[in-house]
Design an enzyme around this catalytic site. Structure first.
Site, PDB file in Angstrom:
ATOM      1  N   ASP A  36     -33.170  51.714 -43.412  1.00  0.00           N
ATOM      2  CA  ASP A  36     -31.783  51.895 -43.020  1.00  0.00           C
ATOM      3  C   ASP A  36     -31.370  50.891 -41.945  1.00  0.00           C
ATOM      4  O   ASP A  36     -30.210  50.485 -41.878  1.00  0.00           O
ATOM      5  CB  ASP A  36     -31.557  53.324 -42.525  1.00  0.00           C
ATOM      6  CG  ASP A  36     -31.472  54.331 -43.674  1.00  0.00           C
ATOM      7  OD1 ASP A  36     -31.502  53.897 -44.848  1.00  0.00           O
ATOM      8  OD2 ASP A  36     -31.389  55.539 -43.400  1.00  0.00           O
ATOM      9  N   ASN A  63     -22.916  53.274 -38.212  1.00  0.00           N
ATOM     10  CA  ASN A  63     -23.537  54.530 -37.797  1.00  0.00           C
ATOM     11  C   ASN A  63     -22.905  55.127 -36.540  1.00  0.00           C
ATOM     12  O   ASN A  63     -22.348  56.210 -36.565  1.00  0.00           O
ATOM     13  CB  ASN A  63     -25.034  54.326 -37.537  1.00  0.00           C
ATOM     14  CG  ASN A  63     -25.903  54.768 -38.695  1.00  0.00           C
ATOM     15  OD1 ASN A  63     -25.402  55.208 -39.729  1.00  0.00           O
ATOM     16  ND2 ASN A  63     -27.204  54.659 -38.540  1.00  0.00           N
TER      17      ASN A  63
END
Length: 298
Positions: free
Chosen positions: A81, A154
């Site tokens: 990620d 994020n």
């Protein structure tokens, strides 16, 4: 398909993780697949040098690019990620769809496993993939200049620096005072980031398609301080007081030092990140596998 099958002429840009050697195994499989379909392939120079010099692999591609200098129909992120976040930052407002291939553990963003590479690429060529649009946030800083990108897929976190005492973060939402956070920091997370740093600070899991942001204190010095979910069109104004007279701002993990008193504004970015999803992939199943929901630990 027959030998006479014609494929659409697609362009792919590959961005990979050069720190984990075992994750480079999938690259040859991907290159072979794309070569057989006449795709134009560009590879990030840092990753290309890692594969050819460190891994001693013979890599054939059409172009090696630096930084943001690529033009593609799809970006393939090879890593976890973290690698995906770097790829998303480099795609920026262009909106190029990103396919995340993970050679390690299942990820929320890089969720294509090695055994699924052919299937995922076939779905792209057959136009059977799903495209998920994920919100991005940005930070504006008054009187200071950030050295890196101000955009985050994020989260954006304001944090105390080193071993300094807690910081005080004055927070207002849409011009209305919310609270002074007395804590080690404050995390502003998108729905995508709700399963990252925010989650470890007690924040809720938010579906990627929800139009929300979450504010979560890091180690708050008050037991009744709880995360709060707000609309993603809200404007968040922050100002920090610190005994150390400076603090950190982490934008998707990229840290920079700012001076005490610097005024910051966090708001939704004018673009989204488009993520390629396989037809068989569903968010709830990823949650169960990643967080081991329902697993009997006895």
């Amino acid at each position: 398909m027959s030998a006479l099958t014609t494929y659409p002429h697609l362009r792919f840009a590959l961005i990979g993780n050069e720190y984990q050697a075992r994750k480079s195994v999938a690259i040859q499989r991907i290159l072979d697949f794309l070569s057989a379909r006449g795709a134009r392939v560009s590879i990030d120079r840092t990753y290309y040098d890692f594969l050819t010099h460190d891994r001693q692999m013979e890599i054939k591609c059409d172009e090696v690019f630096d930084g943001y200098n690529f033009d593609a129909d799809f970006v393939i992120s090879l890593g976890g990620d973290g690698t995906f976040l770097k790829a998303a930052e480099r795609v920026g407002s262009r909106g190029t769809p990103i396919l995340g291939v993970n050679m390690g553990r299942l990820g929320f963003l890089a969720d294509v496993l090695p055994s699924e590479i052919d299937t995922a690429l076939n779905e792209i060529y057959e136009q059977r993939y799903r495209l998920e649009s994920h919100a991005v946030i940005k930070i504006e800083v008054e009187g200071e200049t950030l050295s890196g990108s101000p955009y985050a897929l994020n989260d954006i976190a304001v944090l105390k620096r080193d071993n300094a005492s807690m910081i005080s973060v004055r927070c207002s939402i849409d011009g209305k005072f919310l609270v002074n956070y007395q804590a080690d920091g404050l995390v502003v997370a998108t729905p995508t980031g709700s399963t990252a740093y925010s989650l470890s600070n007690g924040g809720p899991i938010i579906l990627p398609t929800a139009r929300n942001l979450c504010l979560s204190a890091v180690a708050p010095h008050s037991l009744n301080m709880r995360p709060i979910v707000i609309n993603d069109d809200s404007v968040i104004d922050l100002e920090v007081e610190s005994r150390n007279h400076n603090f950190l701002v982490a934008i998707d993990g990229r840290s920079e030092t700012l001076r005490e008193g610097t005024k910051m504004r966090i708001l939704r970015a004018p673009y989204q990140v488009n993520i390629v999803k396989q037809q068989s992939t569903h968010y709830f199943s990823t949650l169960r596998e990643k967080l081991m929901w329902g697993a009997d630990q006895r």
